[in-house]
Motif scaffolding. Structure first.
Motif, PDB file in Angstrom:
ATOM      1  N   GLY A   1      24.922  22.988 -82.277  1.00  0.00           N
ATOM      2  CA  GLY A   1      26.326  23.304 -81.706  1.00  0.00           C
ATOM      3  C   GLY A   1      26.591  24.717 -82.564  1.00  0.00           C
ATOM      4  O   GLY A   1      25.870  25.501 -83.234  1.00  0.00           O
ATOM      5  N   LEU A   2      28.095  24.712 -83.006  1.00  0.00           N
ATOM      6  CA  LEU A   2      28.419  25.976 -83.479  1.00  0.00           C
ATOM      7  C   LEU A   2      27.743  26.052 -84.926  1.00  0.00           C
ATOM      8  O   LEU A   2      27.592  27.096 -85.496  1.00  0.00           O
ATOM      9  N   ALA A   3      27.991  24.993 -85.660  1.00  0.00           N
ATOM     10  CA  ALA A   3      27.512  25.113 -87.226  1.00  0.00           C
ATOM     11  C   ALA A   3      25.984  25.359 -87.254  1.00  0.00           C
ATOM     12  O   ALA A   3      25.651  26.334 -88.134  1.00  0.00           O
ATOM     13  N   GLY A   4      25.208  24.984 -86.389  1.00  0.00           N
ATOM     14  CA  GLY A   4      23.879  25.184 -86.267  1.00  0.00           C
ATOM     15  C   GLY A   4      23.602  26.678 -86.000  1.00  0.00           C
ATOM     16  O   GLY A   4      22.650  27.214 -86.555  1.00  0.00           O
ATOM     17  N   LEU A   5      24.414  27.191 -84.904  1.00  0.00           N
ATOM     18  CA  LEU A   5      24.206  28.482 -84.368  1.00  0.00           C
ATOM     19  C   LEU A   5      24.591  29.523 -85.668  1.00  0.00           C
ATOM     20  O   LEU A   5      23.961  30.552 -85.953  1.00  0.00           O
ATOM     21  N   ARG A   6      25.717  29.416 -86.140  1.00  0.00           N
ATOM     22  CA  ARG A   6      26.229  30.173 -87.219  1.00  0.00           C
ATOM     23  C   ARG A   6      25.250  30.130 -88.536  1.00  0.00           C
ATOM     24  O   ARG A   6      25.061  31.156 -89.004  1.00  0.00           O
ATOM     25  N   ALA A   7      24.675  29.003 -88.896  1.00  0.00           N
ATOM     26  CA  ALA A   7      23.774  28.990 -89.757  1.00  0.00           C
ATOM     27  C   ALA A   7      22.353  29.593 -89.351  1.00  0.00           C
ATOM     28  O   ALA A   7      21.780  30.360 -90.337  1.00  0.00           O
ATOM     29  N   SER A   8      21.926  29.583 -88.054  1.00  0.00           N
ATOM     30  CA  SER A   8      20.878  30.315 -87.776  1.00  0.00           C
ATOM     31  C   SER A   8      21.158  31.648 -87.834  1.00  0.00           C
ATOM     32  O   SER A   8      20.071  32.654 -88.385  1.00  0.00           O
ATOM     33  N   VAL A   9      22.052  32.322 -87.356  1.00  0.00           N
ATOM     34  CA  VAL A   9      22.728  33.616 -87.582  1.00  0.00           C
ATOM     35  C   VAL A   9      22.552  34.238 -88.810  1.00  0.00           C
ATOM     36  O   VAL A   9      21.949  35.448 -89.042  1.00  0.00           O
TER      37      VAL A   9
ATOM     38  N   ALA B   1      22.864  20.063 -89.370  1.00  0.00           N
ATOM     39  CA  ALA B   1      24.083  20.562 -88.548  1.00  0.00           C
ATOM     40  C   ALA B   1      24.539  19.594 -87.421  1.00  0.00           C
ATOM     41  O   ALA B   1      24.644  20.084 -86.382  1.00  0.00           O
ATOM     42  N   THR B   2      24.106  18.297 -87.667  1.00  0.00           N
ATOM     43  CA  THR B   2      24.369  17.444 -86.417  1.00  0.00           C
ATOM     44  C   THR B   2      25.576  16.990 -86.097  1.00  0.00           C
ATOM     45  O   THR B   2      25.852  15.823 -85.103  1.00  0.00           O
ATOM     46  N   GLY B   3      26.619  17.348 -86.959  1.00  0.00           N
ATOM     47  CA  GLY B   3      28.295  17.400 -86.178  1.00  0.00           C
ATOM     48  C   GLY B   3      28.544  15.825 -86.190  1.00  0.00           C
ATOM     49  O   GLY B   3      28.262  15.020 -86.929  1.00  0.00           O
ATOM     50  N   ALA B   4      29.553  15.461 -85.521  1.00  0.00           N
ATOM     51  CA  ALA B   4      30.176  14.232 -85.431  1.00  0.00           C
ATOM     52  C   ALA B   4      30.258  13.599 -83.945  1.00  0.00           C
ATOM     53  O   ALA B   4      29.995  14.321 -83.194  1.00  0.00           O
TER      54      ALA B   4
ATOM     55  N   ILE C   1      36.221  17.273 -94.242  1.00  0.00           N
ATOM     56  CA  ILE C   1      37.158  18.317 -93.514  1.00  0.00           C
ATOM     57  C   ILE C   1      37.239  18.453 -92.137  1.00  0.00           C
ATOM     58  O   ILE C   1      38.115  18.235 -91.407  1.00  0.00           O
ATOM     59  N   GLY C   2      35.833  18.676 -91.579  1.00  0.00           N
ATOM     60  CA  GLY C   2      35.851  18.565 -90.177  1.00  0.00           C
ATOM     61  C   GLY C   2      36.597  19.582 -89.151  1.00  0.00           C
ATOM     62  O   GLY C   2      36.894  19.398 -88.272  1.00  0.00           O
ATOM     63  N   HIS C   3      37.239  20.665 -90.010  1.00  0.00           N
ATOM     64  CA  HIS C   3      37.659  21.872 -89.102  1.00  0.00           C
ATOM     65  C   HIS C   3      36.627  22.764 -88.481  1.00  0.00           C
ATOM     66  O   HIS C   3      35.610  22.860 -89.177  1.00  0.00           O
ATOM     67  N   TRP C   4      36.959  23.180 -87.557  1.00  0.00           N
ATOM     68  CA  TRP C   4      35.956  24.085 -86.732  1.00  0.00           C
ATOM     69  C   TRP C   4      35.664  25.695 -88.176  1.00  0.00           C
ATOM     70  O   TRP C   4      34.608  26.016 -87.780  1.00  0.00           O
ATOM     71  N   SER C   5      36.715  25.942 -88.847  1.00  0.00           N
ATOM     72  CA  SER C   5      36.611  26.733 -89.573  1.00  0.00           C
ATOM     73  C   SER C   5      35.458  26.391 -90.757  1.00  0.00           C
ATOM     74  O   SER C   5      34.595  27.365 -91.067  1.00  0.00           O
ATOM     75  N   GLU C   6      35.216  25.108 -91.115  1.00  0.00           N
ATOM     76  CA  GLU C   6      34.288  24.886 -92.067  1.00  0.00           C
ATOM     77  C   GLU C   6      32.644  25.226 -91.403  1.00  0.00           C
ATOM     78  O   GLU C   6      32.035  25.842 -92.267  1.00  0.00           O
ATOM     79  N   ALA C   7      32.710  24.958 -90.304  1.00  0.00           N
ATOM     80  CA  ALA C   7      31.132  25.392 -89.760  1.00  0.00           C
ATOM     81  C   ALA C   7      30.989  27.211 -89.720  1.00  0.00           C
ATOM     82  O   ALA C   7      30.141  27.403 -89.923  1.00  0.00           O
ATOM     83  N   VAL C   8      32.186  27.565 -89.537  1.00  0.00           N
ATOM     84  CA  VAL C   8      32.069  29.306 -89.590  1.00  0.00           C
ATOM     85  C   VAL C   8      31.907  29.807 -90.754  1.00  0.00           C
ATOM     86  O   VAL C   8      30.979  30.491 -91.343  1.00  0.00           O
ATOM     87  N   ASP C   9      32.954  29.043 -91.832  1.00  0.00           N
ATOM     88  CA  ASP C   9      33.076  29.885 -93.197  1.00  0.00           C
ATOM     89  C   ASP C   9      32.159  29.670 -93.923  1.00  0.00           C
ATOM     90  O   ASP C   9      31.586  30.304 -94.983  1.00  0.00           O
ATOM     91  N   HIS C  10      31.236  28.426 -93.713  1.00  0.00           N
ATOM     92  CA  HIS C  10      30.235  28.058 -94.808  1.00  0.00           C
ATOM     93  C   HIS C  10      28.838  28.494 -94.354  1.00  0.00           C
ATOM     94  O   HIS C  10      27.922  28.252 -95.173  1.00  0.00           O
ATOM     95  N   ALA C  11      28.536  29.130 -93.239  1.00  0.00           N
ATOM     96  CA  ALA C  11      27.170  29.236 -92.675  1.00  0.00           C
ATOM     97  C   ALA C  11      26.571  30.224 -93.788  1.00  0.00           C
ATOM     98  O   ALA C  11      25.532  30.083 -94.103  1.00  0.00           O
TER      99      ALA C  11
ATOM    100  N   GLY D   1      29.162  21.947 -91.452  1.00  0.00           N
ATOM    101  CA  GLY D   1      29.934  21.595 -90.405  1.00  0.00           C
ATOM    102  C   GLY D   1      30.357  20.116 -90.458  1.00  0.00           C
ATOM    103  O   GLY D   1      30.581  19.773 -91.707  1.00  0.00           O
ATOM    104  N   ASP D   2      30.597  19.230 -89.543  1.00  0.00           N
ATOM    105  CA  ASP D   2      31.262  18.185 -89.548  1.00  0.00           C
ATOM    106  C   ASP D   2      30.162  17.121 -89.983  1.00  0.00           C
ATOM    107  O   ASP D   2      30.880  16.042 -90.573  1.00  0.00           O
ATOM    108  N   ALA D   3      29.093  17.253 -90.405  1.00  0.00           N
ATOM    109  CA  ALA D   3      28.224  16.373 -90.808  1.00  0.00           C
ATOM    110  C   ALA D   3      28.366  16.209 -92.192  1.00  0.00           C
ATOM    111  O   ALA D   3      27.665  15.432 -93.230  1.00  0.00           O
ATOM    112  N   ALA D   4      28.949  17.206 -92.834  1.00  0.00           N
ATOM    113  CA  ALA D   4      28.930  17.374 -94.426  1.00  0.00           C
ATOM    114  C   ALA D   4      30.185  16.690 -95.047  1.00  0.00           C
ATOM    115  O   ALA D   4      31.543  16.527 -94.622  1.00  0.00           O
ATOM    116  N   ALA D   5      30.022  16.293 -96.175  1.00  0.00           N
ATOM    117  CA  ALA D   5      31.094  15.857 -96.999  1.00  0.00           C
ATOM    118  C   ALA D   5      31.027  16.807 -98.171  1.00  0.00           C
ATOM    119  O   ALA D   5      30.058  16.998 -99.153  1.00  0.00           O
TER     120      ALA D   5
END
Length: 408
Positions: free
Chosen positions: A13-21, A106-109, A305-315, A285-289
């Protein structure tokens, strides 16, 4: 830690893609494998509960761009079912074992299922998390309703808004006293309640569904206040839970309660059950505490937190940690947004932690609102309705506050 030669990203998903990039951007030139449970590549989820439901956007239009030079092997339609940390082996549902030097979780929720009481009818009950869910719900709404939405949080409120633009009758049931109250507090919740009621939503707050009516097909529901609701379609908008069951027995710390997910340190490294960081596994991403100092006296408390921004901002931060690079610095302030009933709701910080809400502007005639959130003497968040330009100053103030706390 030695530089990894192979990295497996679990989650397409978004988190996995952003981390890969981010890994490629930081110079990782080894083998990169991305595992995804769904049969298609990364796509953006926010539009699923809005434009996709109303038909103003095709499901395929939510595809996220994948850089042509990412040079990743994609294993789609495959699910992770186990992790053997000592041997650095990831097990998939088809029996395949993947070795790795570095692992990104980055398995999300997933959508929370109906907890009961009672059973569900054979058809007519929906959840909304993935693209297929959105298409099935869109088809159901095209039949005209009535629609029963169980859960008056972000998702439930957004779907109710989309349904009303299609002139579908909507009943929205929520256990709190106001819509989205747990996330934004009662002050903003009361404004949202007014907008929903004005749009024709039958709002039933402070109540829950005790049982659904119908065996083969949904006919309605009975509420805890004794009232009966007629419905042809129901959406269970009961929140999400992280996809971390496959990690049980791995020795990683899986947080429960409000801090659901894989516990990680400030840099994004997964923690073991004895709270030690694992240098070759990161979580995003959403899998993280996520650790955060705000709820306590400066010592980190893990939050989901579970927001879209978390996946992007922490990559970038997790990529740096996995590659053994220096910490890139301050982690960004989380943010979220929601468009519903003609309102552009934007927020920064963590409003859900607050014990006090202050109203800076409330103009009902122009549907404008600006509030700030406070936990004791600490400024923890801000929210605007149709006043997006006001958020930049609030974001900077929150950032300064967080830097002050973490530097003590």
């Amino acid at each position: 830690m030695r530089r990894p030669r192979s990295v497996v990203v679990v989650g397409a998903g978004l988190a996995g893609l952003r981390a890969s990039v981010a890994l490629r951007g930081r110079g990782f030139d080894g083998d990169l494998t991305v595992v995804g449970e769904e049969p298609h590549g990364p796509y953006d989820r926010p539009g699923l509960s809005k434009e996709v439901l109303t038909g103003h956007r095709a499901a395929n239009d939510t595809d996220l761009p994948v850089p042509s030079d990412l040079d990743a092997r994609w294993l789609l339609g495959r699910r992770a079912v186990g992790l053997e940390r000592a041997g650095r082996r990831l097990r998939l549902d088809d029996g395949t074992d993947l070795g790795y030097d570095g692992l990104v979780i980055a398995t999300g929720a997933a959508a929370r299922p109906w907890p009961g009481p009672g059973s569900l009818p054979g058809s007519g009950i929906h959840t909304l998390r993935g693209r297929g869910d959105a298409l099935r719900l869109r088809h159901a709404l095209a039949q005209g309703g009535p629609l029963l939405v169980v859960g008056a949080g972000f998702l439930g409120s957004e779907v109710a808004s989309a349904a009303r633009t299609l002139n579908v009758p909507v009943t929205l049931v929520g256990s709190a006293h106001q819509p989205m109250e747990r996330a934004v507090g009662p002050v903003v919740g009361s404004v949202l309640a007014g907008a929903q009621t004005a749009a024709g939503v039958d709002l039933r707050l402070g109540t829950t569904v005790t049982r659904f009516v119908g065996r083969r097909t949904l006919q309605g529901a009975v509420l805890s206040d004794g009232s009966r609701i007629r419905a042809r379609t129901a959406l269970l908008a009961l929140g999400a839970r992280p996809n971390t069951g496959w990690l049980r027995g791995s020795g990683l710390l899986l947080s429960e309660g409000a801090a659901r997910g894989v516990a990680r340190d400030r840099r994004g490294r997964a923690l073991t059950v004895d709270a030690g960081p694992v240098p070759d596994i990161v979580v995003v991403g959403d899998a993280a505490a996520t650790p955060h100092p705000l709820p306590g006296d400066g010592s980190p408390t893990h939050l989901s937190i579970g927001h879209w921004s978390e996946a992007v901002d922490h990559a970038d931060a997790v990529a740096a940690a996995l590659l053994g690079h220096e910490d890139p610095g301050d982690h960004p302030v989380p943010s979220f947004w929601s468009d519903q009933f003609g309102l552009r709701i934007r927020s920064v910080g963590l409003p859900g932690l607050a014990d006090l809400t202050r109203v800076h502007e409330h103009d009902p005639d122009r549907s404008r609102l600006e509030v700030s959130y406070h936990l004791g003497r600490r400024f923890v968040g801000a929210l605007t309705v149709n006043r997006t330009s006001r958020l930049a100053a609030h974001r900077e103030r929150i950032s300064r506050e967080w830097r002050r706390i973490t530097s003590v």
